[in-house]
Design a protein around this motif. Structure first.
Motif, PDB file in Angstrom:
ATOM      1  N   VAL A 283       0.848  -1.197   0.000  1.00  0.00           N
ATOM      2  CA  VAL A 283       0.000   0.000   0.000  1.00  0.00           C
ATOM      3  C   VAL A 283       0.877   1.238   0.000  1.00  0.00           C
ATOM      4  N   VAL A 284       0.491   2.223  -0.799  1.00  0.00           N
ATOM      5  CA  VAL A 284       1.100   3.547  -0.711  1.00  0.00           C
ATOM      6  C   VAL A 284       0.129   4.377   0.125  1.00  0.00           C
ATOM      7  N   ASP A 285       0.580   4.758   1.297  1.00  0.00           N
ATOM      8  CA  ASP A 285      -0.251   5.463   2.260  1.00  0.00           C
ATOM      9  C   ASP A 285       0.012   6.959   2.199  1.00  0.00           C
ATOM     10  N   HIS A 286      -1.049   7.740   2.372  1.00  0.00           N
ATOM     11  CA  HIS A 286      -0.909   9.182   2.537  1.00  0.00           C
ATOM     12  C   HIS A 286      -0.679   9.422   4.027  1.00  0.00           C
ATOM     13  N   ILE A 287       0.507   9.871   4.384  1.00  0.00           N
ATOM     14  CA  ILE A 287       0.882  10.066   5.778  1.00  0.00           C
ATOM     15  C   ILE A 287      -0.138  10.963   6.470  1.00  0.00           C
ATOM     16  N   LYS A 288      -0.399  12.101   5.885  1.00  0.00           N
ATOM     17  CA  LYS A 288      -1.454  12.993   6.366  1.00  0.00           C
ATOM     18  C   LYS A 288      -2.649  12.768   5.438  1.00  0.00           C
ATOM     19  N   PRO A 289      -3.812  12.411   5.965  1.00  0.00           N
ATOM     20  CA  PRO A 289      -4.978  12.178   5.098  1.00  0.00           C
ATOM     21  C   PRO A 289      -5.254  13.398   4.214  1.00  0.00           C
ATOM     22  N   HIS A 290      -5.439  13.143   2.926  1.00  0.00           N
ATOM     23  CA  HIS A 290      -5.606  14.266   1.988  1.00  0.00           C
ATOM     24  C   HIS A 290      -7.014  14.836   1.990  1.00  0.00           C
ATOM     25  N   LYS A 291      -8.007  14.057   2.355  1.00  0.00           N
ATOM     26  CA  LYS A 291      -9.407  14.500   2.456  1.00  0.00           C
ATOM     27  C   LYS A 291      -9.851  15.297   1.234  1.00  0.00           C
ATOM     28  N   GLY A 292      -9.437  14.844   0.062  1.00  0.00           N
ATOM     29  CA  GLY A 292      -9.856  15.480  -1.181  1.00  0.00           C
ATOM     30  C   GLY A 292      -8.929  16.572  -1.683  1.00  0.00           C
ATOM     31  N   ASP A 293      -7.934  16.950  -0.936  1.00  0.00           N
ATOM     32  CA  ASP A 293      -6.963  17.965  -1.352  1.00  0.00           C
ATOM     33  C   ASP A 293      -6.005  17.299  -2.338  1.00  0.00           C
ATOM     34  N   MET A 294      -6.190  17.572  -3.625  1.00  0.00           N
ATOM     35  CA  MET A 294      -5.412  16.885  -4.660  1.00  0.00           C
ATOM     36  C   MET A 294      -3.936  17.264  -4.636  1.00  0.00           C
ATOM     37  N   ALA A 295      -3.600  18.457  -4.158  1.00  0.00           N
ATOM     38  CA  ALA A 295      -2.176  18.817  -4.026  1.00  0.00           C
ATOM     39  C   ALA A 295      -1.528  17.910  -2.981  1.00  0.00           C
ATOM     40  N   LEU A 296      -2.210  17.685  -1.864  1.00  0.00           N
ATOM     41  CA  LEU A 296      -1.696  16.799  -0.824  1.00  0.00           C
ATOM     42  C   LEU A 296      -1.729  15.341  -1.282  1.00  0.00           C
ATOM     43  N   PHE A 297      -2.754  14.988  -2.037  1.00  0.00           N
ATOM     44  CA  PHE A 297      -2.877  13.634  -2.579  1.00  0.00           C
ATOM     45  C   PHE A 297      -1.649  13.265  -3.406  1.00  0.00           C
ATOM     46  N   TRP A 298      -1.195  14.175  -4.275  1.00  0.00           N
ATOM     47  CA  TRP A 298      -0.083  13.894  -5.192  1.00  0.00           C
ATOM     48  C   TRP A 298       1.281  14.279  -4.630  1.00  0.00           C
ATOM     49  N   ASP A 299       1.329  14.833  -3.438  1.00  0.00           N
ATOM     50  CA  ASP A 299       2.594  15.230  -2.811  1.00  0.00           C
ATOM     51  C   ASP A 299       3.340  13.978  -2.352  1.00  0.00           C
ATOM     52  N   ARG A 300       4.410  13.631  -3.058  1.00  0.00           N
ATOM     53  CA  ARG A 300       5.151  12.407  -2.736  1.00  0.00           C
ATOM     54  C   ARG A 300       5.842  12.476  -1.373  1.00  0.00           C
ATOM     55  N   ASP A 301       6.037  13.664  -0.845  1.00  0.00           N
ATOM     56  CA  ASP A 301       6.568  13.785   0.513  1.00  0.00           C
ATOM     57  C   ASP A 301       5.532  13.322   1.542  1.00  0.00           C
ATOM     58  N   ASN A 302       4.302  13.165   1.106  1.00  0.00           N
ATOM     59  CA  ASN A 302       3.213  12.718   1.969  1.00  0.00           C
ATOM     60  C   ASN A 302       2.899  11.228   1.756  1.00  0.00           C
ATOM     61  N   TRP A 303       3.746  10.523   1.038  1.00  0.00           N
ATOM     62  CA  TRP A 303       3.529   9.097   0.771  1.00  0.00           C
ATOM     63  C   TRP A 303       4.498   8.256   1.591  1.00  0.00           C
ATOM     64  N   GLN A 304       4.033   7.071   1.963  1.00  0.00           N
ATOM     65  CA  GLN A 304       4.906   6.080   2.584  1.00  0.00           C
ATOM     66  C   GLN A 304       4.408   4.695   2.199  1.00  0.00           C
ATOM     67  N   SER A 305       5.334   3.764   2.138  1.00  0.00           N
ATOM     68  CA  SER A 305       5.006   2.371   1.817  1.00  0.00           C
ATOM     69  C   SER A 305       4.665   1.631   3.101  1.00  0.00           C
ATOM     70  N   LEU A 306       3.521   0.930   3.081  1.00  0.00           N
ATOM     71  CA  LEU A 306       3.095   0.152   4.234  1.00  0.00           C
ATOM     72  C   LEU A 306       2.614  -1.226   3.797  1.00  0.00           C
ATOM     73  N   CYS A 307       2.723  -2.200   4.700  1.00  0.00           N
ATOM     74  CA  CYS A 307       2.073  -3.488   4.471  1.00  0.00           C
ATOM     75  C   CYS A 307       0.586  -3.292   4.768  1.00  0.00           C
ATOM     76  N   LYS A 308      -0.240  -4.216   4.338  1.00  0.00           N
ATOM     77  CA  LYS A 308      -1.684  -4.087   4.543  1.00  0.00           C
ATOM     78  C   LYS A 308      -2.030  -3.993   6.025  1.00  0.00           C
ATOM     79  N   SER A 309      -1.381  -4.784   6.844  1.00  0.00           N
ATOM     80  CA  SER A 309      -1.671  -4.789   8.271  1.00  0.00           C
ATOM     81  C   SER A 309      -1.444  -3.412   8.905  1.00  0.00           C
TER      82      SER A 309
END
Length: 114
Positions: free
Chosen positions: A50-76
């Motif tokens: 899963v590619v997780d949004h560290i801070k929930p974007h809640k529809g903010d597309m700038a935050l959605f696509w901000d790779r500094d706001n992404w992290q890799s996680l396992c499903k658990s």
């Protein structure tokens, strides 16, 4: 808010930004960052799915696509994080900040909202 009402108001995954462009970006991210960051911090090497949004974007597309706001996680780990942010598995977002803290391990505390 009942889970069904919450889910209906969220819109489809594509309407929330998770369409073809996201699937391509997600695949590229996981190729470059293949391990779950939470598992790595525990000294365990588990493949991220899963590619997780560290801070929930809640529809903010700038935050959605901000790779500094992404992290890799396992499903658990992603499921636990999402449940904490959304108020529990299928129960809609938490609306109160009071409740009982549940410490899963140092640095990972969730709040059970009543």
């Amino acid at each position: 808010m009942p889970a069904q009402t919450y889910d209906a108001q969220r819109g489809s995954s594509a309407k929330r930004g998770y369409g073809t462009a996201w699937r391509k970006a997600r695949a590229a991210w996981l190729r470059k960052h293949p391990l779950c960051v939470e598992c790595e911090q525990q000294g365990v090497l588990i493949a991220a799915t899963v590619v997780d949004h560290i801070k929930p974007h809640k529809g903010d597309m700038a935050l959605f696509w901000d790779r500094d706001n992404w992290q890799s996680l396992c499903k658990s780990h992603h499921d636990r994080k999402t449940a904490t942010e959304d108020g529990g598995f299928g129960h809609g977002p938490a609306t109160e900040q009071q409740g009982t803290e549940l410490v899963l391990r140092p640095g990972l505390t969730i709040m059970r909202v009543r």
